[in-house]
Design a protein around this motif. Sequence first.
Motif, PDB file in Angstrom:
ATOM      1  N   LYS A   1       4.901   6.117   4.908  1.00  0.00           N
ATOM      2  CA  LYS A   1       5.080   7.001   3.765  1.00  0.00           C
ATOM      3  C   LYS A   1       6.408   6.677   3.078  1.00  0.00           C
ATOM      4  O   LYS A   1       7.411   6.408   3.744  1.00  0.00           O
TER       5      LYS A   1
ATOM      6  N   PRO B   1       2.306  -0.153   6.759  1.00  0.00           N
ATOM      7  CA  PRO B   1       2.942   0.656   5.715  1.00  0.00           C
ATOM      8  C   PRO B   1       3.250   2.060   6.227  1.00  0.00           C
ATOM      9  O   PRO B   1       2.573   2.573   7.106  1.00  0.00           O
TER      10      PRO B   1
ATOM     11  N   THR C   1       0.814  -1.213   0.000  1.00  0.00           N
ATOM     12  CA  THR C   1       0.000   0.000   0.000  1.00  0.00           C
ATOM     13  C   THR C   1       0.851   1.267   0.000  1.00  0.00           C
ATOM     14  O   THR C   1       0.382   2.313  -0.416  1.00  0.00           O
ATOM     15  N   ASP C   2       2.088   1.176   0.423  1.00  0.00           N
ATOM     16  CA  ASP C   2       2.947   2.364   0.423  1.00  0.00           C
ATOM     17  C   ASP C   2       3.919   2.388  -0.752  1.00  0.00           C
ATOM     18  O   ASP C   2       4.822   3.197  -0.793  1.00  0.00           O
TER      19      ASP C   2
ATOM     20  N   ARG D   1      12.701  -0.202   4.706  1.00  0.00           N
ATOM     21  CA  ARG D   1      11.283  -0.249   4.391  1.00  0.00           C
ATOM     22  C   ARG D   1      10.801  -1.694   4.233  1.00  0.00           C
ATOM     23  O   ARG D   1       9.781  -2.079   4.795  1.00  0.00           O
TER      24      ARG D   1
END
Length: 174
Positions: free
Chosen positions: A89, A87, A41-42, A77
């Motif tokens: 940014k 998730p 989703t990110d 990440r």
Amino acid sequence: MVLDTADPDLGIATSVTLDDWPLILVDRHLSNGRHLVLADTDGLHRLWLRDTSPGRPLAYVIAKDASLDLRLAAVRRLDRRLAGAPPAKLPRGFMPTAFQRHRLSLLLDIIDMAKDREYPEATTYDIARALLYVDMGVGRGTDWKTSSERRRTQRLMEEAFALRDGGYRTLLRG
């Protein structure tokens, strides 16, 4: 991001299982390893697993180059997501902005038109009329030769060809 078999001296006991990832967009087994694009989703995670043996502990391989900070951010990440974190940014530099995407698309269209068989000898004028000033009448002759539209078209063409001839590598660094 590159993952390879962890050296036994590192003491890594856990292996990474990516087959359980919710959405795998690309999964290709090639002669140099397994290449994956994982949806998240990110943003996307692009991985190259050099050792495809299942159940083996993997280690991140990080090249020390001008993109080191971006590579480390990508590793952090993915590592966070593999550990179950929600998730977050995307770090700056991972994705182009909407304006950058539009401009890059335009530059690619210019490259395509310049080498397209339909336009074997596309001129600056042809490119301007087809891609840049579609709804606007672009004059001919002296009006065109002295116009700011022609100069802008030439600058964009130069930028597009520079991108094609190796400048795209700077995009990969974010």
